[in-house]
Design a protein around this motif. Structure first.
Motif, PDB file in Angstrom:
ATOM      1  N   LEU A   8       0.829  -1.204   0.000  1.00 28.91           N
ATOM      2  CA  LEU A   8       0.000   0.000   0.000  1.00 28.91           C
ATOM      3  C   LEU A   8       0.868   1.260   0.000  1.00 28.91           C
ATOM      4  CD1 LEU A   8      -2.790  -1.108   2.484  1.00 28.91           C
ATOM      5  CD2 LEU A   8      -3.035  -0.699   0.025  1.00 28.91           C
ATOM      6  N   ILE A   9       1.972   1.217   0.727  1.00 26.68           N
ATOM      7  CA  ILE A   9       2.915   2.343   0.693  1.00 26.68           C
ATOM      8  C   ILE A   9       3.487   2.481  -0.719  1.00 26.68           C
ATOM      9  CG2 ILE A   9       5.093   3.254   1.609  1.00 26.68           C
ATOM     10  CD1 ILE A   9       2.775   3.383   3.615  1.00 26.68           C
ATOM     11  N   GLY A  10       3.733   1.358  -1.372  1.00 21.87           N
ATOM     12  CA  GLY A  10       4.199   1.380  -2.763  1.00 21.87           C
ATOM     13  C   GLY A  10       3.195   2.042  -3.685  1.00 21.87           C
ATOM     14  N   VAL A  11       1.909   1.732  -3.515  1.00 19.85           N
ATOM     15  CA  VAL A  11       0.864   2.379  -4.323  1.00 19.85           C
ATOM     16  C   VAL A  11       0.877   3.884  -4.062  1.00 19.85           C
ATOM     17  CG1 VAL A  11      -1.643   2.581  -4.681  1.00 19.85           C
ATOM     18  CG2 VAL A  11      -0.587   0.323  -4.464  1.00 19.85           C
ATOM     19  N   LEU A  12       1.011   4.259  -2.796  1.00 24.16           N
ATOM     20  CA  LEU A  12       1.051   5.678  -2.437  1.00 24.16           C
ATOM     21  C   LEU A  12       2.213   6.397  -3.133  1.00 24.16           C
ATOM     22  CD1 LEU A  12       0.024   8.047  -0.605  1.00 24.16           C
ATOM     23  CD2 LEU A  12       1.636   7.210   1.113  1.00 24.16           C
ATOM     24  N   LEU A  13       3.385   5.778  -3.093  1.00 23.89           N
ATOM     25  CA  LEU A  13       4.583   6.433  -3.634  1.00 23.89           C
ATOM     26  C   LEU A  13       4.699   6.350  -5.156  1.00 23.89           C
ATOM     27  CD1 LEU A  13       7.187   5.337  -0.944  1.00 23.89           C
ATOM     28  CD2 LEU A  13       5.994   7.531  -1.154  1.00 23.89           C
ATOM     29  N   VAL A  14       4.201   5.277  -5.762  1.00 30.78           N
ATOM     30  CA  VAL A  14       4.381   5.077  -7.201  1.00 30.78           C
ATOM     31  C   VAL A  14       3.174   5.542  -8.008  1.00 30.78           C
ATOM     32  CG1 VAL A  14       4.757   3.335  -8.990  1.00 30.78           C
ATOM     33  CG2 VAL A  14       6.018   3.202  -6.842  1.00 30.78           C
ATOM     34  N   ALA A  15       1.964   5.185  -7.576  1.00 29.35           N
ATOM     35  CA  ALA A  15       0.767   5.523  -8.360  1.00 29.35           C
ATOM     36  C   ALA A  15       0.160   6.863  -7.950  1.00 29.35           C
ATOM     37  CB  ALA A  15      -0.282   4.418  -8.214  1.00 29.35           C
ATOM     38  N   TYR A  16       0.230   7.199  -6.661  1.00 30.87           N
ATOM     39  CA  TYR A  16      -0.421   8.413  -6.168  1.00 30.87           C
ATOM     40  C   TYR A  16       0.477   9.646  -6.225  1.00 30.87           C
ATOM     41  CZ  TYR A  16      -3.032  11.549  -3.072  1.00 30.87           C
ATOM     42  OH  TYR A  16      -3.707  12.622  -2.565  1.00 30.87           O
ATOM     43  N   LEU A  17       1.667   9.536  -5.690  1.00 28.25           N
ATOM     44  CA  LEU A  17       2.528  10.711  -5.506  1.00 28.25           C
ATOM     45  C   LEU A  17       2.882  11.464  -6.788  1.00 28.25           C
ATOM     46  CD1 LEU A  17       4.095  12.579  -3.631  1.00 28.25           C
ATOM     47  CD2 LEU A  17       5.990  10.946  -3.710  1.00 28.25           C
ATOM     48  N   MET A 102      -7.176   6.626  -1.311  1.00 29.85           N
ATOM     49  CA  MET A 102      -5.793   6.337  -0.944  1.00 29.85           C
ATOM     50  C   MET A 102      -5.623   6.349   0.573  1.00 29.85           C
ATOM     51  SD  MET A 102      -2.889   5.591  -2.446  1.00 29.85           S
ATOM     52  CE  MET A 102      -2.547   4.397  -1.167  1.00 29.85           C
ATOM     53  N   ALA A 103      -6.170   7.361   1.243  1.00 31.43           N
ATOM     54  CA  ALA A 103      -6.013   7.455   2.700  1.00 31.43           C
ATOM     55  C   ALA A 103      -6.736   6.310   3.403  1.00 31.43           C
ATOM     56  CB  ALA A 103      -6.529   8.804   3.197  1.00 31.43           C
ATOM     57  N   ALA A 104      -7.960   5.996   2.981  1.00 35.05           N
ATOM     58  CA  ALA A 104      -8.728   4.937   3.632  1.00 35.05           C
ATOM     59  C   ALA A 104      -8.103   3.564   3.394  1.00 35.05           C
ATOM     60  CB  ALA A 104     -10.169   4.952   3.136  1.00 35.05           C
ATOM     61  N   SER A 105      -7.458   3.381   2.260  1.00 33.39           N
ATOM     62  CA  SER A 105      -6.814   2.090   2.008  1.00 33.39           C
ATOM     63  C   SER A 105      -5.648   1.857   2.974  1.00 33.39           C
ATOM     64  CB  SER A 105      -6.335   1.987   0.558  1.00 33.39           C
ATOM     65  OG  SER A 105      -5.240   2.841   0.321  1.00 33.39           O
ATOM     66  N   LEU A 111      -7.230   7.658   7.551  1.00 32.82           N
ATOM     67  CA  LEU A 111      -8.293   8.457   6.930  1.00 32.82           C
ATOM     68  C   LEU A 111      -8.759   9.576   7.852  1.00 32.82           C
ATOM     69  CD1 LEU A 111     -10.334   9.068   4.692  1.00 32.82           C
ATOM     70  CD2 LEU A 111     -11.862   7.396   5.767  1.00 32.82           C
ATOM     71  N   ILE A 112      -9.005   9.253   9.108  1.00 31.82           N
ATOM     72  CA  ILE A 112      -9.452  10.278  10.066  1.00 31.82           C
ATOM     73  C   ILE A 112      -8.392  11.364  10.196  1.00 31.82           C
ATOM     74  CG2 ILE A 112      -9.983  10.723  12.500  1.00 31.82           C
ATOM     75  CD1 ILE A 112     -11.220   7.866  12.532  1.00 31.82           C
ATOM     76  N   ALA A 113      -7.136  10.958  10.338  1.00 30.92           N
ATOM     77  CA  ALA A 113      -6.050  11.933  10.464  1.00 30.92           C
ATOM     78  C   ALA A 113      -5.897  12.754   9.189  1.00 30.92           C
ATOM     79  CB  ALA A 113      -4.744  11.229  10.803  1.00 30.92           C
ATOM     80  N   ALA A 114      -6.103  12.133   8.035  1.00 32.13           N
ATOM     81  CA  ALA A 114      -6.007  12.855   6.760  1.00 32.13           C
ATOM     82  C   ALA A 114      -7.085  13.936   6.677  1.00 32.13           C
ATOM     83  CB  ALA A 114      -6.143  11.885   5.586  1.00 32.13           C
ATOM     84  N   LEU A 115      -8.316  13.573   7.002  1.00 31.97           N
ATOM     85  CA  LEU A 115      -9.411  14.554   6.935  1.00 31.97           C
ATOM     86  C   LEU A 115      -9.211  15.691   7.941  1.00 31.97           C
ATOM     87  CD1 LEU A 115     -12.410  12.109   6.413  1.00 31.97           C
ATOM     88  CD2 LEU A 115     -11.245  13.506   4.686  1.00 31.97           C
ATOM     89  N   LEU A 152      -0.541  13.487   5.267  1.00 34.21           N
ATOM     90  CA  LEU A 152      -0.941  14.061   6.554  1.00 34.21           C
ATOM     91  C   LEU A 152      -1.551  12.977   7.442  1.00 34.21           C
ATOM     92  CD1 LEU A 152      -2.602  17.371   5.289  1.00 34.21           C
ATOM     93  CD2 LEU A 152      -0.390  17.148   6.443  1.00 34.21           C
ATOM     94  N   GLY A 153      -2.296  12.073   6.802  1.00 32.00           N
ATOM     95  CA  GLY A 153      -2.907  10.974   7.540  1.00 32.00           C
ATOM     96  C   GLY A 153      -1.883  10.039   8.150  1.00 32.00           C
ATOM     97  N   LEU A 154      -0.845   9.727   7.398  1.00 26.94           N
ATOM     98  CA  LEU A 154       0.216   8.871   7.944  1.00 26.94           C
ATOM     99  C   LEU A 154       0.906   9.544   9.122  1.00 26.94           C
ATOM    100  CD1 LEU A 154       1.789   7.383   4.691  1.00 26.94           C
ATOM    101  CD2 LEU A 154       0.524   6.141   6.463  1.00 26.94           C
ATOM    102  N   LEU A 155       1.106  10.851   9.016  1.00 24.15           N
ATOM    103  CA  LEU A 155       1.757  11.581  10.109  1.00 24.15           C
ATOM    104  C   LEU A 155       0.863  11.671  11.348  1.00 24.15           C
ATOM    105  CD1 LEU A 155       3.395  14.544   8.151  1.00 24.15           C
ATOM    106  CD2 LEU A 155       4.568  12.629   9.252  1.00 24.15           C
ATOM    107  N   GLY A 156      -0.424  11.860  11.130  1.00 22.27           N
ATOM    108  CA  GLY A 156      -1.333  12.077  12.251  1.00 22.27           C
ATOM    109  C   GLY A 156      -1.984  10.831  12.817  1.00 22.27           C
TER     110      GLY A 156
END
Length: 167
Positions: A8-17, A102-105, A111-115, A152-156
């Motif tokens: 999932l981190i890979g999807v975040l960094l490769v497909a999303y970022l 992406m955040a909910a996955s 997700l809560i922290a992202a919102l 932001l969600g990962l941080l929070g």
């Protein structure tokens, strides 16, 4: 915090970022989120998560939940943009589903922290813009803040977990 799959981190960094970074730059420079790039971002993340769900059955239920949340919140955002376009631009409303997906996955706490992070950062940015221009009602690019949501969600997420009584 529950373990987040490295895939999932890979999807975040490769497909999303990469497309999110480009969209942030365009929105900051031109105050628009081009449909083509929003569609590319959505397709890239959706395809990657679909492939991941097919390859990792253990993730299917969480990814299905993320997709439903993205759809519901996305439809709500589009409704807000149609009813009150001064509150939320249509480009931001069309971008919200992929941000939520992406955040909910990555997990409920993410997700809560992202919102929460998007809301707080957008509010702070709005106050800075109003203070700098000495005017109310000044528009600013929300896209970069919105697209930063999963990060932001990962941080929070640890703060959300602690607030909810987790270890």
């Amino acid at each position: 915090m529950p373990e987040i799959s490295p895939l999932l981190i890979g999807v975040l960094l490769v497909a999303y970022l990469p497309p999110a970074a480009l969209l942030s730059w365009v929105d900051g420079a031109e105050h628009r989120l081009p449909n083509r790039w929003v569609a590319l971002l959505t397709a890239a993340v959706g395809t990657a998560l679909l492939a991941l769900a097919l390859l990792r059955p253990a993730l299917r239920e969480d990814l299905r939940t993320a997709a439903v949340l993205a759809l519901v919140l996305g439809l709500g955002a589009i409704l807000v943009a149609l009813i009150a376009p001064t509150v939320l631009g249509m480009g931001d409303a069309k971008t919200l589903p992929v941000v939520v997906l992406m955040a909910a996955s990555l997990g409920g706490e993410v997700l809560i922290a992202a919102l929460l992070g998007i809301t707080l950062l957008a509010g702070l940015l709005g106050m800075v813009v109003m203070a700098a221009t000495r005017r109310t009602g000044v528009r600013f690019a929300l896209g970069p803040v919105l697209l930063a949501g999963p990060f932001l969600g990962l941080l929070g997420a640890p703060l959300v977990r602690a607030a909810l009584g987790g270890a």
